[in-house]
Design a protein around this motif. Structure first.
Motif, PDB file in Angstrom:
ATOM      1  N   PRO A 129       0.835  -1.193   0.000  1.00  0.00           N
ATOM      2  CA  PRO A 129       0.000   0.000   0.000  1.00  0.00           C
ATOM      3  C   PRO A 129       0.875   1.250   0.000  1.00  0.00           C
ATOM      4  N   VAL A 130       0.474   2.229  -0.796  1.00  0.00           N
ATOM      5  CA  VAL A 130       1.183   3.501  -0.858  1.00  0.00           C
ATOM      6  C   VAL A 130       0.162   4.610  -0.631  1.00  0.00           C
ATOM      7  N   TRP A 131       0.468   5.476   0.294  1.00  0.00           N
ATOM      8  CA  TRP A 131      -0.439   6.541   0.725  1.00  0.00           C
ATOM      9  C   TRP A 131      -0.277   7.768  -0.152  1.00  0.00           C
ATOM     10  N   ASN A 132      -1.396   8.316  -0.626  1.00  0.00           N
ATOM     11  CA  ASN A 132      -1.399   9.560  -1.373  1.00  0.00           C
ATOM     12  C   ASN A 132      -1.929  10.647  -0.441  1.00  0.00           C
TER      13      ASN A 132
ATOM     14  N   ILE B  58      -8.227  12.300   3.587  1.00  0.00           N
ATOM     15  CA  ILE B  58      -9.030  13.192   4.434  1.00  0.00           C
ATOM     16  C   ILE B  58      -8.879  12.825   5.916  1.00  0.00           C
ATOM     17  N   HIS B  59      -7.999  11.915   6.227  1.00  0.00           N
ATOM     18  CA  HIS B  59      -7.673  11.487   7.596  1.00  0.00           C
ATOM     19  C   HIS B  59      -8.895  10.997   8.372  1.00  0.00           C
ATOM     20  N   CYS B  60      -9.741  10.235   7.686  1.00  0.00           N
ATOM     21  CA  CYS B  60     -10.922   9.665   8.351  1.00  0.00           C
ATOM     22  C   CYS B  60     -10.554   8.462   9.215  1.00  0.00           C
ATOM     23  N   LEU B  61      -9.405   7.855   8.942  1.00  0.00           N
ATOM     24  CA  LEU B  61      -8.881   6.696   9.680  1.00  0.00           C
ATOM     25  C   LEU B  61      -9.743   5.445   9.573  1.00  0.00           C
ATOM     26  N   ILE B  62     -10.555   5.368   8.526  1.00  0.00           N
ATOM     27  CA  ILE B  62     -11.295   4.123   8.293  1.00  0.00           C
ATOM     28  C   ILE B  62     -10.306   2.993   8.019  1.00  0.00           C
ATOM     29  N   CYS B  63      -9.231   3.299   7.288  1.00  0.00           N
ATOM     30  CA  CYS B  63      -8.201   2.296   7.003  1.00  0.00           C
ATOM     31  C   CYS B  63      -7.584   1.783   8.299  1.00  0.00           C
ATOM     32  N   TRP B  64      -7.346   2.659   9.243  1.00  0.00           N
ATOM     33  CA  TRP B  64      -6.754   2.294  10.538  1.00  0.00           C
ATOM     34  C   TRP B  64      -7.672   1.335  11.279  1.00  0.00           C
ATOM     35  N   ARG B  65      -8.976   1.582  11.211  1.00  0.00           N
ATOM     36  CA  ARG B  65      -9.942   0.728  11.910  1.00  0.00           C
ATOM     37  C   ARG B  65     -10.026  -0.670  11.304  1.00  0.00           C
ATOM     38  N   TYR B  66      -9.893  -0.762   9.999  1.00  0.00           N
ATOM     39  CA  TYR B  66     -10.070  -2.039   9.322  1.00  0.00           C
ATOM     40  C   TYR B  66      -8.793  -2.858   9.174  1.00  0.00           C
ATOM     41  N   CYS B  67      -7.629  -2.262   9.332  1.00  0.00           N
ATOM     42  CA  CYS B  67      -6.376  -2.991   9.118  1.00  0.00           C
ATOM     43  C   CYS B  67      -6.254  -4.154  10.105  1.00  0.00           C
ATOM     44  N   PRO B  68      -6.177  -5.401   9.615  1.00  0.00           N
ATOM     45  CA  PRO B  68      -6.112  -6.552  10.521  1.00  0.00           C
ATOM     46  C   PRO B  68      -4.755  -6.720  11.198  1.00  0.00           C
ATOM     47  N   ASP B  69      -3.739  -6.016  10.702  1.00  0.00           N
ATOM     48  CA  ASP B  69      -2.394  -6.172  11.260  1.00  0.00           C
ATOM     49  C   ASP B  69      -1.937  -4.958  12.060  1.00  0.00           C
ATOM     50  N   ALA B  70      -2.804  -3.987  12.271  1.00  0.00           N
ATOM     51  CA  ALA B  70      -2.449  -2.742  12.970  1.00  0.00           C
ATOM     52  C   ALA B  70      -1.202  -2.122  12.336  1.00  0.00           C
TER      53      ALA B  70
ATOM     54  N   ASP C 146       3.268   0.695   8.731  1.00  0.00           N
ATOM     55  CA  ASP C 146       4.286  -0.134   9.369  1.00  0.00           C
ATOM     56  C   ASP C 146       4.540  -1.302   8.418  1.00  0.00           C
ATOM     57  N   TYR C 147       5.484  -1.110   7.507  1.00  0.00           N
ATOM     58  CA  TYR C 147       5.746  -2.117   6.482  1.00  0.00           C
ATOM     59  C   TYR C 147       6.377  -3.387   7.050  1.00  0.00           C
ATOM     60  N   LYS C 148       6.870  -3.354   8.277  1.00  0.00           N
ATOM     61  CA  LYS C 148       7.429  -4.572   8.881  1.00  0.00           C
ATOM     62  C   LYS C 148       6.338  -5.593   9.202  1.00  0.00           C
ATOM     63  N   HIS C 149       5.108  -5.113   9.375  1.00  0.00           N
ATOM     64  CA  HIS C 149       4.014  -6.008   9.734  1.00  0.00           C
ATOM     65  C   HIS C 149       2.905  -6.080   8.685  1.00  0.00           C
ATOM     66  N   CYS C 150       2.878  -5.144   7.740  1.00  0.00           N
ATOM     67  CA  CYS C 150       1.846  -5.127   6.700  1.00  0.00           C
ATOM     68  C   CYS C 150       2.040  -6.314   5.763  1.00  0.00           C
ATOM     69  N   LYS C 151       0.954  -7.068   5.546  1.00  0.00           N
ATOM     70  CA  LYS C 151       1.020  -8.233   4.663  1.00  0.00           C
ATOM     71  C   LYS C 151       0.494  -7.940   3.269  1.00  0.00           C
ATOM     72  N   GLY C 152       0.057  -6.709   3.015  1.00  0.00           N
ATOM     73  CA  GLY C 152      -0.405  -6.329   1.689  1.00  0.00           C
ATOM     74  C   GLY C 152      -1.761  -6.885   1.321  1.00  0.00           C
TER      75      GLY C 152
ATOM     76  N   VAL D 274     -11.305   0.014   1.621  1.00  0.00           N
ATOM     77  CA  VAL D 274     -12.254   0.745   2.468  1.00  0.00           C
ATOM     78  C   VAL D 274     -12.057   2.258   2.410  1.00  0.00           C
ATOM     79  N   CYS D 275     -10.988   2.727   1.794  1.00  0.00           N
ATOM     80  CA  CYS D 275     -10.726   4.163   1.737  1.00  0.00           C
ATOM     81  C   CYS D 275     -11.773   4.857   0.859  1.00  0.00           C
ATOM     82  N   PRO D 276     -12.553   5.792   1.432  1.00  0.00           N
ATOM     83  CA  PRO D 276     -13.632   6.417   0.665  1.00  0.00           C
ATOM     84  C   PRO D 276     -13.140   7.379  -0.418  1.00  0.00           C
ATOM     85  N   VAL D 277     -11.912   7.867  -0.318  1.00  0.00           N
ATOM     86  CA  VAL D 277     -11.395   8.829  -1.300  1.00  0.00           C
ATOM     87  C   VAL D 277     -10.259   8.237  -2.135  1.00  0.00           C
TER      88      VAL D 277
END
Length: 122
Positions: free
Chosen positions: A51-54, A59-71, A84-90, A97-100
């Motif tokens: 994942p790469v953040w634009n 809009i910093h809604c943090l929906i992605c933060w809520r849904y990420c299964p790996d924190a 946290d690319y050390k724990h992100c499994k892609g 879930v990102c609305p924008v």
């Protein structure tokens, strides 16, 4: 007599799998017996897409933060900060879930090729 359960509790208990361990010290089938120890295991090298953040779209809604299964999404002061690319499994849940559509998924191979191209330009 308790029934024999093939899939649970048969290996040695270890706090974490370390690179210096030999095969006799690792738990059977690599099972993890203690809850809450995800920080001990770096699982990001399993990832095939990243994942790469634009930040311009976010809009910093943090929906992605809520849904990420790996924190694997780090938020600071109520705003998206980084991955946290050390724990992100892609898995791509954050991008879905990102609305924008502020998170794009790129192949790890493509990211490596881009890094190599930048190195060659320098």
């Amino acid at each position: 007599m308790t029934p024999f359960n093939r899939n649970f509790g048969q290996g040695k208990r270890t706090k974490a799998v370390r690179p210096d361990m030999n095969w006799e010290e690792i738990t059977k089938a690599g099972n993890v017996y203690e809850p809450g120890n995800a920080n001990t295991y770096e699982t990001g090298d399993w990832r095939t897409i990243r994942p790469v953040w634009n930040k311009d779209r976010c809009i910093h809604c943090l929906i992605c933060w809520r849904y990420c299964p790996d924190a694997s999404i780090i938020a600071t002061d109520g705003k998206f900060d980084s991955f946290d690319y050390k724990h992100c499994k892609g898995c791509g849940i954050c991008a879905n879930v990102c609305p924008v559509h502020a998170i794009d998924m790129f192949s790890e191979d493509e990211m490596d090729r881009q890094k190599e191209a930048r190195r060659n330009e320098e």
